[in-house]
Design a protein around this motif. Structure first.
Motif, PDB file in Angstrom:
ATOM      1  N   GLU B 182     -64.234   7.863 -39.902  1.00 21.97           N
ATOM      2  CA  GLU B 182     -65.453   7.307 -40.482  1.00 21.97           C
ATOM      3  C   GLU B 182     -65.374   5.781 -40.598  1.00 21.97           C
ATOM      4  O   GLU B 182     -65.505   5.224 -41.675  1.00 21.97           O
ATOM      5  CB  GLU B 182     -65.689   7.918 -41.872  1.00 21.97           C
ATOM      6  CG  GLU B 182     -65.651   9.435 -41.802  1.00 21.97           C
ATOM      7  CD  GLU B 182     -66.392  10.095 -42.945  1.00 21.97           C
ATOM      8  OE1 GLU B 182     -67.285   9.440 -43.513  1.00 21.97           O
ATOM      9  OE2 GLU B 182     -66.094  11.260 -43.232  1.00 21.97           O
ATOM     10  N   PRO B 189     -77.207   1.373 -43.697  1.00 19.90           N
ATOM     11  CA  PRO B 189     -77.697   1.924 -42.420  1.00 19.90           C
ATOM     12  C   PRO B 189     -77.936   0.876 -41.338  1.00 19.90           C
ATOM     13  O   PRO B 189     -77.647   1.124 -40.169  1.00 19.90           O
ATOM     14  CB  PRO B 189     -79.020   2.590 -42.810  1.00 19.90           C
ATOM     15  CG  PRO B 189     -78.896   2.870 -44.255  1.00 19.90           C
ATOM     16  CD  PRO B 189     -78.011   1.807 -44.836  1.00 19.90           C
ATOM     17  N   ARG B 192     -74.697  -0.441 -40.073  1.00 20.61           N
ATOM     18  CA  ARG B 192     -74.056   0.666 -39.415  1.00 20.61           C
ATOM     19  C   ARG B 192     -74.565   0.826 -37.988  1.00 20.61           C
ATOM     20  O   ARG B 192     -73.799   0.968 -37.040  1.00 20.61           O
ATOM     21  CB  ARG B 192     -74.357   1.923 -40.224  1.00 20.61           C
ATOM     22  CG  ARG B 192     -73.606   3.105 -39.777  1.00 20.61           C
ATOM     23  CD  ARG B 192     -73.808   4.232 -40.740  1.00 20.61           C
ATOM     24  NE  ARG B 192     -72.859   5.258 -40.395  1.00 20.61           N
ATOM     25  CZ  ARG B 192     -72.534   6.262 -41.172  1.00 20.61           C
ATOM     26  NH1 ARG B 192     -73.049   6.369 -42.359  1.00 20.61           N
ATOM     27  NH2 ARG B 192     -71.672   7.145 -40.776  1.00 20.61           N
ATOM     28  N   THR B 214     -66.607  11.819 -38.209  1.00 19.21           N
ATOM     29  CA  THR B 214     -67.790  11.434 -38.967  1.00 19.21           C
ATOM     30  C   THR B 214     -68.380  12.685 -39.594  1.00 19.21           C
ATOM     31  O   THR B 214     -68.082  13.798 -39.179  1.00 19.21           O
ATOM     32  CB  THR B 214     -68.851  10.762 -38.056  1.00 19.21           C
ATOM     33  OG1 THR B 214     -69.984  10.413 -38.853  1.00 19.21           O
ATOM     34  CG2 THR B 214     -69.301  11.703 -36.943  1.00 19.21           C
ATOM     35  N   HIS B 215     -69.186  12.532 -40.646  1.00 19.85           N
ATOM     36  CA  HIS B 215     -69.908  13.721 -41.072  1.00 19.85           C
ATOM     37  C   HIS B 215     -71.407  13.530 -40.829  1.00 19.85           C
ATOM     38  O   HIS B 215     -72.223  14.299 -41.282  1.00 19.85           O
ATOM     39  CB  HIS B 215     -69.594  14.113 -42.531  1.00 19.85           C
ATOM     40  CG  HIS B 215     -69.800  13.011 -43.509  1.00 19.85           C
ATOM     41  ND1 HIS B 215     -68.793  12.553 -44.326  1.00 19.85           N
ATOM     42  CD2 HIS B 215     -70.880  12.273 -43.782  1.00 19.85           C
ATOM     43  CE1 HIS B 215     -69.263  11.563 -45.042  1.00 19.85           C
ATOM     44  NE2 HIS B 215     -70.517  11.378 -44.746  1.00 19.85           N
ATOM     45  N   ASP B 216     -71.702  12.471 -40.074  1.00 18.01           N
ATOM     46  CA  ASP B 216     -73.087  12.138 -39.784  1.00 18.01           C
ATOM     47  C   ASP B 216     -73.399  12.610 -38.359  1.00 18.01           C
ATOM     48  O   ASP B 216     -72.918  12.046 -37.380  1.00 18.01           O
ATOM     49  CB  ASP B 216     -73.254  10.623 -39.920  1.00 18.01           C
ATOM     50  CG  ASP B 216     -74.638  10.140 -39.523  1.00 18.01           C
ATOM     51  OD1 ASP B 216     -75.453  10.977 -39.071  1.00 18.01           O
ATOM     52  OD2 ASP B 216     -74.892   8.936 -39.664  1.00 18.01           O
ATOM     53  N   ASP B 218     -76.070  12.457 -36.602  1.00 14.21           N
ATOM     54  CA  ASP B 218     -76.791  11.489 -35.768  1.00 14.21           C
ATOM     55  C   ASP B 218     -75.843  10.474 -35.152  1.00 14.21           C
ATOM     56  O   ASP B 218     -76.003  10.064 -34.000  1.00 14.21           O
ATOM     57  CB  ASP B 218     -77.866  10.775 -36.594  1.00 14.21           C
ATOM     58  CG  ASP B 218     -78.971  11.740 -36.992  1.00 14.21           C
ATOM     59  OD1 ASP B 218     -79.165  12.729 -36.261  1.00 14.21           O
ATOM     60  OD2 ASP B 218     -79.613  11.524 -38.029  1.00 14.21           O
ATOM     61  N   GLU B 219     -74.838  10.079 -35.948  1.00 13.70           N
ATOM     62  CA  GLU B 219     -73.847   9.150 -35.418  1.00 13.70           C
ATOM     63  C   GLU B 219     -73.091   9.805 -34.259  1.00 13.70           C
ATOM     64  O   GLU B 219     -72.833   9.177 -33.229  1.00 13.70           O
ATOM     65  CB  GLU B 219     -72.866   8.739 -36.519  1.00 13.70           C
ATOM     66  CG  GLU B 219     -71.796   7.775 -36.038  1.00 13.70           C
ATOM     67  CD  GLU B 219     -71.007   7.149 -37.183  1.00 13.70           C
ATOM     68  OE1 GLU B 219     -71.245   5.967 -37.485  1.00 13.70           O
ATOM     69  OE2 GLU B 219     -70.167   7.849 -37.799  1.00 13.70           O
TER      70      GLU B 219
END
Ligand SMILES: Nc1ncnc2c1ncn2[C@@H]1O[C@H](COP(=O)(O)OP(=O)(O)OP(=O)(O)O)[C@@H](O)[C@H]1O
Ligand SMILES: [Mg+2]
Lengths: 261, 347
Positions: B182, B189, B192, B214-216, B218-219
């Protein structure tokens, strides 16, 4: 991203980094000014007195300088010994995983400090000998804990993420200690040494009980012979030395603190 | 200082642009923990691949990643980089050839930015000149002016700038493998997104093998060559390209992880030119056009914004080359939906 964005970010920070802030502040000079003032008043007061022969034997420059030298000698040698012994021990302790070992060592150091210094010094004199070495030993025992504990805390307070990134970059445990943990622990260790030094100045007055000299001689003699100018001079000198040592140690702390923190 | 490093490490180090990482039946159980944190994990990362680990908090992403540079020792299984078993290598030597970025950044506060970046090159015994040149090069790469930043301390940098230094520091010795936990987690945002874009550009030129946690989601879609969607005990629910995962999630777990708007997310991966463009005459013209380098997501955005039925697509020289409409966008999605049943079963 464009060069302009980098430029934008740069403006909010000063170009010349000065993390440490101003070194010479008004506060820095309070202690020495105070000490000079107090000593001046003492001198004025003493010169207004009619000293008898007993008082004249102690209230003269040679005698005072010798006692002060003894006092400072004890203090500084004891603190140096504490630094040399307690810092490595603290490092070793921080390396052990065993909570038991850590608890025992800290416990013993705590006993050394919690026991009244007069008790320690007289006990040592009874079981061993009187004189300088014994007084030194008592001082070392008494002021060991602050340095030991602060070394341990100083190393432990290093941010876990900093330690992990050091490890993750391929530093060996010794390199992590030398290049990361110890530099970051310096302020805390120095604070412990400073406490230790100030302790020593005070406690060194009881060296007189076992014939190890120091300014304690003046205080005890003044009391015994009811010569208050002698007593007061001794007490004021001890206080002034403590203040000055603390002041010097404070400056050292500021100078030796790693930049950037 | 290193003595003579094993030849295996030298060989890994020599390959600066991407190594193959193989994890084979790797398990990690923490002492006094009833269930394993990572259970029987197998995966191969091809040279130069950017692999994203996504999954909910506590699913074992970090643990899995940290076993590759032996910050955490696996309980069983084997891990190899370019065919060499990492568990048999000297861990300190090994780590000097694996870039490592942790979530908390972990810059050394008592060292300047330059000194931070110099750590690994110094450990590797580089010359002073080589280190100095490298620092300038890397700071420039991450868009920090060396003259402004080299001699600052981490405290004097913003969070986003610190993240960049963290990445630069990990790249210092040009390692073939990067592990990133991460790395852009602690930024707002906007920063980022900027960091992500920079990072993608960087990876295009470097071609490292990267494991990126990552836990996103979209990323993960935005950055990854392939995404591993993980559930508890680091179980791989699906391991595929972003487009394939979005088009056909393997199961409900993956589908729920993608969340709503899978179609929109997919559009961000598809260039406008993948659509069958209509004739220029279909568009009613107007000042708003779509560039042929845009994605379908950008095209849809403009369509919604203008409320027009179709917009003109222009090339770099702004010459009209066709038109795009919502129907034509939908057609693209319809064409590469591999398993429409799964798609249809989702809300
Ligand atoms: N040192 C440890 N000792 C015991 N259990 C641990 C330890 N570190 C992690 N765990 C457990 O292992 C599991 C996986 O942890 P891990 O840090 O890999 O999760 P993660 O996927 O990275 O989560 P996050 O997104 O929150 O960072 C968690 O259930 C955690 O509680
Ligand atoms: Mg994690």
């Amino acid at each position: 991203m464009t060069g302009q964005a980098t430029g934008d970010m740069a403006v909010s920070y000063s170009r010349q980094p000065s993390v440490r802030g101003r070194f010479f502040t008004a506060k820095r000079f309070v202690t020495p000014v105070l000490v000079v003032l107090v000593l001046g008043i003492l001198l004025l007061w003493l010169s207004s007195l009619q000293l008898d022969s007993i008082e004249r034997r102690t209230l003269n420059i040679d005698y005072i300088i010798n006692r002060t030298r003894e006092h400072l000698g004890l203090t500084i040698v004891a603190s140096a010994l504490v630094a040399v012994l307690a810092i490595p021990l603290g490092i070793a302790l921080s390396r052990t995983r065993s909570k038991v070992v850590r608890g025992i060592v800290l416990g013993v150091a705590n006993v050394g400090q919690a026991t009244p210094a007069v008790g320690v010094i007289i006990l040592l004199a009874i079981v061993w000998q009187t004189g300088y070495t014994t007084a030194l030993m008592a001082l070392v025992i008494y002021s060991f804990l602050p340095v030991l504990r602060n070394t341990l805390i100083g190393l432990q307070q290093v941010d876990e993420s900093v330690r992990e990134s050091a490890r993750g970059m391929g530093m060996t445990p010794n390199q992590v200690l030398l290049h990361v943990e110890l530099p970051l622990a310096v302020p805390v260790i120095l604070a412990g040494l400073r406490t230790s030094l100030v302790f020593c100045v005070g406690v060194a007055t009881i060296a007189t009980f076992i014939n190890a000299g120091g300014l304690g001689d003046m205080i005890v003699n003044g009391l015994k012979l009811q010569r208050y100018p002698v007593l007061i001079t001794g007490a004021v000198l001890v206080a002034c030395i403590a203040l000055l040592i603390d002041w010097v140690a404070g400056i050292a702390e500021d100078l030796l603190r790693p930049r950037g923190t | 200082m290193p003595k003579t490093p094993d030849t295996a490490i030298i060989q890994i180090a020599r390959n600066t642009s991407g190594a193959r990482i193989v994890l084979d039946h790797v398990t990690k159980s923490y002492a006094n923990q009833p269930v394993a944190a990572v259970e029987d994990f197998s995966m191969t990362a091809e040279p130069g691949e950017l692999i994203m680990f996504v999954g909910p908090s506590g699913c074992g992403k970090t643990t899995t990643m940290k076993m590759i540079n032996r910050i955490i020792e696996p309980t069983s299984g084997s891990i190899s980089i370019d065919g060499r078993d990492v568990l048999s290598l000297n861990p300190h030597e090994l780590r000097r050839h694996i870039g490592y970025v942790i979530q908390q950044i972990g810059l050394f506060p008592h060292m300047t930015i330059a000194e931070n970046i110099a750590v690994v090159p110094k450990l590797l015994g580089w010359s002073k000149n080589a280190i100095g040149d490298r620092i300038d090069e890397l700071l420039t790469t991450v868009e920090l002016n060396p003259r402004d930043f080299a001699h600052r301390y981490p405290k004097q940098l913003s969070g986003g700038q610190q993240q960049r230094v963290g990445v630069a520091r990990a790249l210092a010795a040009d390692p073939p493998v990067m592990l990133m936990d991460e790395p852009f987690g602690a930024t707002d945002p906007i920063t980022r997104e900027k960091l992500q874009a920079e990072f993608l550009r960087l990876q295009d030129s470097l071609g490292k093998t990267i494991i990126f946690v990552t836990h996103d989601f979209d990323e993960a879609v935005r950055l990854g060559d392939r995404i591993a969607v993980l559930s508890d005990r680091s179980q791989i629910e699906q391991f595929d390209t972003p487009a394939n995962i979005l088009a056909s999630p393997a199961n409900d777990y993956v589908a729920s992880f993608i969340g709503h708007g899978a179609a929109i997310k997919r559009l961000t991966l598809i260039p406008v030119t993948d659509a069958v463009l209509g004739p220029v005459s279909e568009s009613s013209g107007g000042p708003i056009t779509v560039c042929d380098t845009d994605t379908l997501r950008d095209a849809l955005d403009s369509l919604v914004l203008t409320g027009l039925a179709a917009l003109t697509v222009v090339d770099e020289a702004r010459r009209p080359i066709g038109s795009i409409s919502v129907d034509r966008i939908s057609a693209v999605l319809g064409a590469d939906v591999a398993t429409p049943t799964v798609q249809a079963s989702r809300p």
